[in-house]
Scaffold this active site. Sequence first.
Site, mmCIF file in Angstrom:
data_model
loop_
_atom_site.group_PDB
_atom_site.id
_atom_site.type_symbol
_atom_site.label_atom_id
_atom_site.label_comp_id
_atom_site.label_asym_id
_atom_site.label_seq_id
_atom_site.Cartn_x
_atom_site.Cartn_y
_atom_site.Cartn_z
ATOM 1 C CE LYS A 28 -1.323 2.066 3.684
ATOM 2 N NZ LYS A 28 -2.015 2.201 5.001
ATOM 3 N N GLY A 102 -4.908 7.355 5.551
ATOM 4 C CA GLY A 102 -3.962 8.429 5.708
ATOM 5 C C GLY A 102 -2.849 9.032 4.663
ATOM 6 N NE ARG A 130 -5.224 8.649 10.554
ATOM 7 C CZ ARG A 130 -4.717 7.643 9.806
ATOM 8 N NH1 ARG A 130 -5.214 7.114 8.690
ATOM 9 N NH2 ARG A 130 -3.242 7.339 10.260
ATOM 10 C CB SER A 178 6.843 9.543 8.877
ATOM 11 O OG SER A 178 6.143 8.592 8.493
ATOM 12 C CD GLN A 179 0.541 8.653 6.672
ATOM 13 O OE1 GLN A 179 -0.479 9.322 7.001
ATOM 14 N NE2 GLN A 179 0.486 7.247 6.284
ATOM 15 C CD GLU A 327 4.176 -0.275 7.792
ATOM 16 O OE1 GLU A 327 4.500 -1.196 6.818
ATOM 17 O OE2 GLU A 327 3.807 0.932 7.702
ATOM 18 C CG HIS A 354 -1.313 4.861 12.879
ATOM 19 N ND1 HIS A 354 -0.799 4.236 11.828
ATOM 20 C CD2 HIS A 354 -0.314 5.775 13.305
ATOM 21 C CE1 HIS A 354 0.667 4.369 11.563
ATOM 22 N NE2 HIS A 354 0.939 5.377 12.449
ATOM 23 N NE ARG A 402 -0.595 -1.885 9.287
ATOM 24 C CZ ARG A 402 -0.096 -2.523 8.305
ATOM 25 N NH1 ARG A 402 -0.353 -3.967 8.373
ATOM 26 N NH2 ARG A 402 0.438 -1.901 7.301
ATOM 27 C CE LYS A 427 -5.971 2.088 6.508
ATOM 28 N NZ LYS A 427 -6.366 3.504 6.059
#
Length: 441
Positions: A28, A102, A130, A178-179, A327, A354, A402, A427
């Site tokens: 992904k 995200g 978020r 970090s995104q 993750e 998250h 997750r 997802k």
Amino acid sequence: MTETNESLWRAPFAAEPLDATVTIPGSKSLSNRYLVLAAMGTKPVTLIGLLRSRDTELMMGALEALGVSCVADADDETTVVVTPPENGVFRGDSSVFCGLAGTVMRFVPALALYADGPVHFDGDKQAYQRPMGPLLEGLRQLGARIDFEGEPGHLPFTLIPPEQAVGGSVSIDSSGSSQFISGLLLGAPKLRGGLRLTHTGEHLPSLPHIRMTMADLGAAGADVRMDGRTWTVAHGDVQLPQQVVVEPDLSNAAPFLGAALIAGGTVRVPNWPEHTTQPGGLLPEYLEHMGATITIEEMPNGARTLGVTSNGVIHGLGDFDLSAAGEIAPSLAALLVFADAPTSLTGIGHLRGHETNRLEALVTEIRRVGGDADELADGIAIRPVASELLHGAVMETYADHRMATFAAMLGLRIRDIDVVNVETTRKTIPDFVGLWSSMLG
């Protein structure tokens, strides 16, 4: 495997050791980065092995809203041709729906800097929780105007692009994700003056994901450099090669490879890359520390198959810094419920931001089945309990893929685990239930 009702899925119990080969869909993280970079170019790009899941569908839908064409091959939906707008200008007066992805909500807004009108961003109601503030502050420093329609720093909002995206110096605190850094870097090459981006916070989560972004930008011809906590991106054209092959998602391999430790036996994953920027590439090393035997088989076609074998004994990790691969924390947490010694996973405080607060969710669900866990300031502590104290339960997933795979892993050794909304796994894994059931034979 049986469904107890429309919303619950009975996680299969592993009655015997595993002997399975599981083919994992495309990454992904790489799929959505490649989609963005293909849209930033001037020529069509064919992406081969693209993950087709909710997050990638949302990304393609977002890009199409901005005037990008994404066309799947009639015979293979994982082959997609991405064609950028003819004039390189993205379509304004448009609306982007981010769902709970995200990478969509944090990568696409930078593209809206180059739109010919306002772009509206919205998503699932859960996405409103978020954080987006640091990214949007960075875009504001680059001349964009952000009109919030709810809580400032969160979805929904409208971005009004500047008359000309000239670039310059930007400073943000990316401690939450970090995104925020990756999103600004991906959009930076089109800035006339390039970008000098500085992270002002004390902590920077998931540096491997930023390095992945940098590597992908480099593959598209961008000049991007990192010096401590500052990144510079030079103005210039970006163009991915005519064809790009997407690696399998190594973090999505974690539940399947981890299953070999919980149930015993062997699980193999084909097409494991020799070199990768994915944080999931660290998984074999971690599983070996936990007692597994790792093998690599070179295939006649040049591909590599990774094998994980275990006798079902799982070692604890003590104090373990997981900042490089946060993750996969839910998958490791599932293993550690059955470990022979306590573990503190640290460096993952950012998981609170998250799809859900993953640290809180993991502690809640471990305790729900009789396990012993606590939140730490920067992670989670998991202590072993006697197997007879672990029991079945209805496990929540919090719309987090997750957390659903975490619950499925527990169900391999704990009978009567029912999982709420296992379909949230779509997802990133389109047919998780099918793959999981096939793994158990």
